[in-house]
Design a protein around this motif. Structure first.
Motif, PDB file in Angstrom:
ATOM      1  N   UNK A 128       0.756  -1.178  -0.095  1.00 43.86           N
ATOM      2  CA  UNK A 128       0.013  -0.087  -0.115  1.00 43.86           C
ATOM      3  C   UNK A 128       0.830   1.308   0.038  1.00 43.86           C
ATOM      4  N   UNK A 129       0.333   2.420  -0.515  1.00 49.78           N
ATOM      5  CA  UNK A 129       0.840   3.707  -0.449  1.00 49.78           C
ATOM      6  C   UNK A 129       0.047   4.713   0.120  1.00 49.78           C
ATOM      7  N   UNK A 130       0.426   5.395   1.279  1.00 54.23           N
ATOM      8  CA  UNK A 130      -0.226   6.548   1.831  1.00 54.23           C
ATOM      9  C   UNK A 130       0.390   7.826   1.771  1.00 54.23           C
ATOM     10  N   UNK A 131      -0.217   8.814   0.864  1.00 52.71           N
ATOM     11  CA  UNK A 131       0.474  10.098   0.790  1.00 52.71           C
ATOM     12  C   UNK A 131       0.887  10.750   2.041  1.00 52.71           C
ATOM     13  N   UNK A 132       0.098  10.768   3.039  1.00 52.70           N
ATOM     14  CA  UNK A 132       0.417  11.501   4.322  1.00 52.70           C
ATOM     15  C   UNK A 132       1.460  10.937   4.976  1.00 52.70           C
ATOM     16  N   UNK A 133       1.639   9.721   4.922  1.00 52.82           N
ATOM     17  CA  UNK A 133       2.836   9.063   5.585  1.00 52.82           C
ATOM     18  C   UNK A 133       4.340   9.415   4.606  1.00 52.82           C
ATOM     19  N   UNK A 134       4.096   9.169   3.463  1.00 50.49           N
ATOM     20  CA  UNK A 134       5.245   9.442   2.786  1.00 50.49           C
ATOM     21  C   UNK A 134       5.819  11.025   2.802  1.00 50.49           C
ATOM     22  N   UNK A 135       4.665  11.954   2.861  1.00 54.54           N
ATOM     23  CA  UNK A 135       5.080  13.380   2.873  1.00 54.54           C
ATOM     24  C   UNK A 135       5.700  13.756   4.247  1.00 54.54           C
ATOM     25  N   UNK A 136       5.339  12.707   5.247  1.00 54.61           N
ATOM     26  CA  UNK A 136       6.153  12.997   6.535  1.00 54.61           C
ATOM     27  C   UNK A 136       7.485  12.449   6.778  1.00 54.61           C
ATOM     28  N   UNK A 137       7.999  11.734   5.919  1.00 56.96           N
ATOM     29  CA  UNK A 137       9.274  10.770   6.080  1.00 56.96           C
ATOM     30  C   UNK A 137      10.447  11.997   5.992  1.00 56.96           C
TER      31      UNK A 137
END
Ligand code: DNO
Ligand code: MN
Length: 349
Positions: A128-137
């Motif tokens: 899965x891919x979650x944009x909010x999680x990616x943007x926080x990395x």
């Protein structure tokens, strides 16, 4: 359409004997994994891989992938030597009867997910891919991303990302153009079809440019060297992760132009924000109309290679996420079933 299955070599927990038992399986797609990125693949390594695959009654006609060294994507002076090596690999692969080479031009990261084991309601797990999680990395802390955490040391990654600060989309296009203008003439000469894999997901990531993400990009890419040897791996699940991409229309257009050499077929459930997860292959399970996609290939007279791209983990299987045996085998049979149904229906009219 010739159905294939990705196989990661002798280390792959899925044996070739099992792949051969999947109904309708033509061959595997694989790679030479023990040569460092940037070096030419020796003839002997390719011959050994081919002999192993053929001894199990399967064909090896597609390579996925011959990786492109970061210095080529960065446009560094070292690229000329690295492109020479790439051309040597193309020549060696042609000598071994390879027809199609898949590659990609994504800076630093290949396919990126925020989870490799999202649990679905039926108990299976998927990517899965979650944009909010990616943007926080925060990449300055190293990569805490599943599948990537061991790939680079924190300092190496930092240095590489610093080099990419000077590379925007237009510079990356220029570097891709330089690469294509060098390799496609070699591919033409030896009868190989190059097939670029689109960016996965089709959006910039961590500020790194991504340039193979929609129809306009594909049109531009094919125009750089307008020859069938400069072609596509059309990945339904990668491009289909953006709701702006109409996959059946892309298949009609680019398979119609005989520029798709390799079809990656998988389904994804997407939302407007760009979050997605991978589902079983059936149209009813995800957001893509797989029957319409296969029909578009059929109508275009597609004679290239296809594979079920990823699969969920089902029936207690463990191993490489996305690349288990069971769900990909079900996908292959479903896709061949769609193809047969469409072929018969069209034959009646
Ligand atoms: C994702 C997969 C990728 C693909 C490489 C090709 O959709 O198909 O791992 O194999 O990006 O270079
Ligand atoms: Mn793919």
């Amino acid at each position: 359409m010739k159905m294939t299955f990705r196989w990661y070599g002798d280390e792959d927990p899925v044996p070739l004997d099992y792949i051969r038992q999947i109904p309708g399986m033509h061959g595997v797609v694989s790679a030479v994994y023990d040569v460092p990125v940037g070096e030419a693949w020796p003839l002997a390594n390719i011959q050994a891989l081919k002999a192993t695959v053929e001894a199990h009654g399967l064909a090896l006609e597609v390579i996925e992938s011959v990786p492109v060294h970061e210095d080529i994507k960065l446009g560094k002076p070292t690229r000329d030597r690295l492109i020479d090596n790439y051309c040597t690999s193309i020549r060696h692969l042609a000598q071994c009867g390879i027809k199609v080479i898949c590659y990609n031009f994504m800076p630093v990261f290949d396919w990126t997910r925020t989870t490799l084991e999202m649990r679905l309601s039926d108990g299976s797990t998927t990517l899965g891919f979650d944009t909010a999680t990616i943007d926080k990395i925060d990449l300055s802390q190293g990569i805490a991303l599943p599948g990537w955490d061991a790939s680079y040391r924190a300092d190496e990654l930092k240095a590489l990302l610093a080099e990419y600060e000077a590379v925007d989309e237009s510079a990356l296009w220029a570097n891709l153009e330089y690469f294509l203008k060098r390799i496609i003439p070699v591919a033409v000469e030896v009868g190989i079809r190059m097939a670029i894999h689109p960016d996965d997901p089709p959006r910039p990531i961590f500020g790194l440019p991504r340039i193979v993400k929609d129809r306009a990009d594909l049109v531009r890419l094919l125009g750089i060297v307008d020859h069938p040897a400069n072609g596509l791996t059309l990945c339904s699940g990668s491009l289909g992760a953006s709701c702006k991409n109409d996959i059946p229309a892309m298949v009609r257009e680019f398979a119609g132009r005989k520029r798709i050499h390799f079809a990656h077929l998988r389904n994804v459930k997407i939302n407007e924000a760009g979050d997605f997860y991978e589902t079983a292959h059936r149209s009813a399970d995800g957001s893509l109309d797989m029957a319409e996609i296969v029909k578009a290939y059929h109508e275009a007279g597609f004679e290239g290679y296809a594979r079920p791209d990823h699969g969920r983990m089902i029936w207690g299987e463990t191993g490489k996420p996305g690349y288990g045996l069971y769900d990909r085998a079900l996908g292959a049979v479903y896709l061949n079933g769609l193809w047969e149904g469409i072929a018969k229906a069209e034959g009646r009219h």
